[in-house]
Design a protein around this motif. Structure first.
Motif, short mmCIF file in Angstrom:
data_model
loop_
_atom_site.label_atom_id
_atom_site.label_comp_id
_atom_site.label_asym_id
_atom_site.label_seq_id
_atom_site.Cartn_x
_atom_site.Cartn_y
_atom_site.Cartn_z
N GLU A 69 -7.12 3.35 7.56
CA GLU A 69 -8.13 3.62 6.34
C GLU A 69 -8.84 5.23 7.25
OE1 GLU A 69 -7.25 0.13 6.21
OE2 GLU A 69 -7.62 0.87 7.94
N GLY A 70 -8.45 5.53 8.72
CA GLY A 70 -8.83 7.14 9.32
C GLY A 70 -9.98 6.82 10.15
N TYR A 71 -10.29 8.00 10.67
CA TYR A 71 -11.07 7.86 11.70
C TYR A 71 -12.61 7.87 11.47
CZ TYR A 71 -12.71 10.35 16.20
OH TYR A 71 -13.34 10.37 17.98
N LEU A 72 -12.53 6.69 12.58
CA LEU A 72 -13.62 5.80 11.88
C LEU A 72 -14.96 7.13 12.15
CD1 LEU A 72 -15.95 3.32 11.69
CD2 LEU A 72 -15.48 2.70 14.10
N PRO A 73 -15.16 7.80 13.54
CA PRO A 73 -16.23 8.69 13.76
C PRO A 73 -16.54 9.46 12.51
CG PRO A 73 -14.92 8.66 15.50
CD PRO A 73 -14.70 7.67 14.43
N LEU A 74 -15.18 10.43 12.07
CA LEU A 74 -15.13 11.29 10.84
C LEU A 74 -16.22 10.08 9.59
CD1 LEU A 74 -14.54 14.02 9.38
CD2 LEU A 74 -12.30 12.57 9.26
N GLU A 250 -15.25 -2.19 -0.61
CA GLU A 250 -14.65 -2.96 0.17
C GLU A 250 -13.24 -3.13 -0.64
OE1 GLU A 250 -15.60 -3.75 3.53
OE2 GLU A 250 -17.82 -4.29 2.90
N GLU A 251 -13.17 -4.31 -2.10
CA GLU A 251 -12.09 -4.00 -2.27
C GLU A 251 -11.25 -3.71 -2.77
OE1 GLU A 251 -10.96 -7.88 -6.18
OE2 GLU A 251 -13.33 -7.25 -5.18
N ILE A 252 -11.81 -2.27 -3.46
CA ILE A 252 -10.89 -1.91 -3.95
C ILE A 252 -9.89 -0.32 -2.87
CG2 ILE A 252 -10.49 0.98 -4.70
CD1 ILE A 252 -12.67 0.04 -7.43
N ILE A 253 -11.02 -0.61 -2.02
CA ILE A 253 -10.77 -0.07 -0.11
C ILE A 253 -9.31 0.00 -0.20
CG2 ILE A 253 -10.72 1.11 1.94
CD1 ILE A 253 -12.01 3.00 -0.13
N ASP A 254 -9.41 -1.61 0.50
CA ASP A 254 -8.56 -2.67 0.70
C ASP A 254 -7.15 -2.24 -0.31
OD1 ASP A 254 -7.44 -5.05 2.23
OD2 ASP A 254 -7.34 -5.41 0.45
N LYS A 255 -7.23 -2.31 -1.22
CA LYS A 255 -5.85 -2.35 -1.65
C LYS A 255 -5.30 -1.07 -1.96
CE LYS A 255 -5.81 -6.20 -3.96
NZ LYS A 255 -4.79 -7.52 -3.67
N ILE A 256 -6.42 0.65 -1.45
CA ILE A 256 -5.74 1.62 -1.67
C ILE A 256 -4.41 1.70 -0.04
CG2 ILE A 256 -7.39 4.36 -0.83
CD1 ILE A 256 -6.72 3.54 -4.17
N ALA A 257 -5.57 1.25 1.10
CA ALA A 257 -5.32 0.74 2.49
C ALA A 257 -3.34 0.91 2.15
CB ALA A 257 -5.87 0.57 3.02
N THR A 258 -3.11 -0.12 1.30
CA THR A 258 -1.49 -0.63 1.54
C THR A 258 -1.49 -0.31 0.20
OG1 THR A 258 -2.95 -3.50 0.64
CG2 THR A 258 -0.69 -2.97 0.43
N SER A 259 -1.57 0.27 -0.49
CA SER A 259 -0.93 1.29 -0.98
C SER A 259 -0.23 2.96 -0.27
CB SER A 259 -1.22 2.00 -2.84
OG SER A 259 -1.30 2.92 -3.51
N LYS A 260 -1.60 3.05 0.43
CA LYS A 260 -1.65 4.21 1.47
C LYS A 260 -0.47 3.73 1.95
CE LYS A 260 -3.60 7.65 3.83
NZ LYS A 260 -3.11 8.65 3.11
N GLN A 261 -0.21 2.56 2.73
CA GLN A 261 0.86 2.10 4.39
C GLN A 261 2.10 2.47 3.56
OE1 GLN A 261 -0.38 -1.56 4.77
NE2 GLN A 261 -2.69 -0.82 6.01
N ALA A 262 2.22 2.43 1.59
CA ALA A 262 3.66 2.09 1.72
C ALA A 262 4.52 3.63 1.78
CB ALA A 262 3.33 1.08 0.12
N ALA A 263 2.95 4.64 1.50
CA ALA A 263 3.04 6.31 1.15
C ALA A 263 3.30 7.14 2.35
CB ALA A 263 2.76 6.47 0.31
N ASP A 264 2.41 6.53 3.67
CA ASP A 264 2.61 7.12 4.42
C ASP A 264 1.65 7.06 5.68
OD1 ASP A 264 0.23 7.70 4.35
OD2 ASP A 264 0.22 9.93 2.98
N LEU A 265 1.21 5.68 5.58
CA LEU A 265 1.33 5.19 7.22
C LEU A 265 -0.72 5.37 6.92
CD1 LEU A 265 3.95 4.51 9.66
CD2 LEU A 265 3.05 2.74 7.85
N HIS A 266 -0.76 6.84 7.40
CA HIS A 266 -1.66 7.28 7.63
C HIS A 266 -1.92 8.97 7.51
CE1 HIS A 266 -1.66 8.79 11.79
NE2 HIS A 266 -1.04 7.46 11.71
#
Length: 393
Positions: A69-74, A250-266
């Motif tokens: 998801e990325g650096y929380l303070p950012l 948040e429901e969309i962000i959850d799916k985006i995170a799964t998709s991003k993990q498959a691409a580049d982790l973070h």
């Protein structure tokens, strides 16, 4: 060798602008073709100090793997800025950091678009979105742009007949036209999409670059459940650091995170840390004001010279921010021919046809004013004026 490439990559257009930029890198070329932020306005010293602080004080963590998801303070900074600028209530959990806002489009395409799904997009539309979403083989439907935003009657018809998964648009200083949606159109678009329960992908890459001082409310403010916003630090901090974000439920962000993990982790964690340190220790509003003052001056100069030198048959938009002016040539003139003739004189423009997925636009061109100094603008516009006058003879 004969390679068996996928149908999706064979049907995906190359980035026309990247191909053109290859031939405009010579130092003698005056380039109005790209969409580059002005390098003189990048705060190199401030970013350097931030980088040094992060490395010296927390290098072991900043150089390690991190969360998708990325650096929380950012993310907290982005959420707080949405609240202050737009009165938009967003939680950090509704924000995910990406490798530039271009990656947002790829991730959105991955989680929403199936082969053959309908997708609505502005006409002319951002060529980067056309390329990114084309990978998922949708059927595009164009919504013509008017002076104050999309043709809402056409949007209603597309929604009622084609049932698109989403409508992608750039309400602030649209790329390529430079048009900014009126507040009335923003409300109208939100009402139409809410009623149809259709997602609105709101690309806000240029939202901070406005000349009037009036901050327009995002369309997402009026459709929190169906609105997805994308943002970018490329135009206000550094394009080379490749930092953007998605803001969505948040429901969309959850799916985006799964998709991003498959691409580049973070996304690049060091860049995230450096940008957060920079934003926290510098006056971002003052920096953006400086950028806007310079861009407004360059834009005003270019518009003035166009009005003085271009044939009256050539029309242009009058941007209220962003980085681009959109030219419309009279019937019979080709922006591709304009590009070819201009390159012979070491001036580069971007022909308009790549912004039309369904053909057309050869009598249009996008002109960038952010990355040229005043002398180059004067010389380049004079050369373009001469070519246009010659073509009209």
């Amino acid at each position: 060798m004969k390679y068996s490439f996928s149908k999706r990559i064979q049907k995906t257009p190359k980035s026309f602008i990247r191909e053109i930029l290859k031939v405009t890198q010579r130092p003698e070329v005056i380039s109005f073709a790209g969409g580059l932020p002005n390098p003189d306005l990048i705060d190199i010293q401030g970013i350097s100090r931030a980088a040094q602080t992060v490395i010296e004080q927390d290098g072991k963590n900043a150089l390690q793997y991190s969360t998708t998801e990325g650096y929380l303070p950012l993310r907290e900074f982005i959420a707080d800025r949405y609240r202050k600028r737009y009165d938009l209530c967003v939680k950090p959990e509704e924000i995910l950091i990406t490798n530039g806002s271009q990656q947002c489009l790829d991730l959105i395409g991955k989680i929403f678009i199936n082969n053959g799904d309908a997708v609505a997009i502005e006409r002319p539309g951002y060529l980067g979105a056309i390329q990114a979403l084309s990978l998922y083989q949708p059927e595009f439907f164009s919504v013509p742009l008017e002076n104050d935003g999309p043709d809402t009657e056409e949007l209603k018809q597309i929604l009622s007949e084609e049932f698109p998964k989403l409508f992608y648009a750039v309400p602030n200083s649209q790329n390529p036209s430079g048009i900014t949606y009126s507040e009335e159109k923003r409300h109208e678009v939100a009402d139409i999409l809410n009623e149809a329960e259709t997602l609105f992908v709101e690309d806000d890459a240029y939202g901070e670059l406005h000349f009037s001082g009036k901050v327009m409310p995002p369309v997402k403010k009026f459709m929190p459940e169906y609105g997805i916003m994308t943002g970018s630090f490329s135009k206000i901090v550094s394009p080379g650091m490749r930092m953007g974000w998605i803001c969505a439920p948040e429901e969309i962000i959850d799916k985006i995170a799964t998709s991003k993990q498959a691409a580049d982790l973070h996304s690049n964690y060091l860049s995230q840390r450096i940008i957060e340190e920079y934003l926290r220790t510098n006056d971002l509003d003052a920096h953006i004001s400086k950028i806007n003052a310079v861009y407004k001056s360059r834009c005003d100069l270019m518009l003035k010279l166009m009005d003085e030198m271009f044939p009256e048959e050539v029309s242009h938009t009058t941007p209220n921010g962003g980085m681009f002016i959109w030219l419309t040539l009279p019937d019979g003139l080709s922006s591709t021919k304009l590009f070819e003739k201009a390159m012979e004189k070491n001036v580069a423009v971007l022909p308009g046809h790549p912004f039309y997925f369904d053909g057309g636009g050869d009598n249009t061109a996008r002109i960038n004013y952010s990355n040229a100094d005043e002398e180059s603008i004067r010389k380049g516009i004079e050369i373009l004026a001469g070519i246009l006058k010659e073509q009209l003879k």
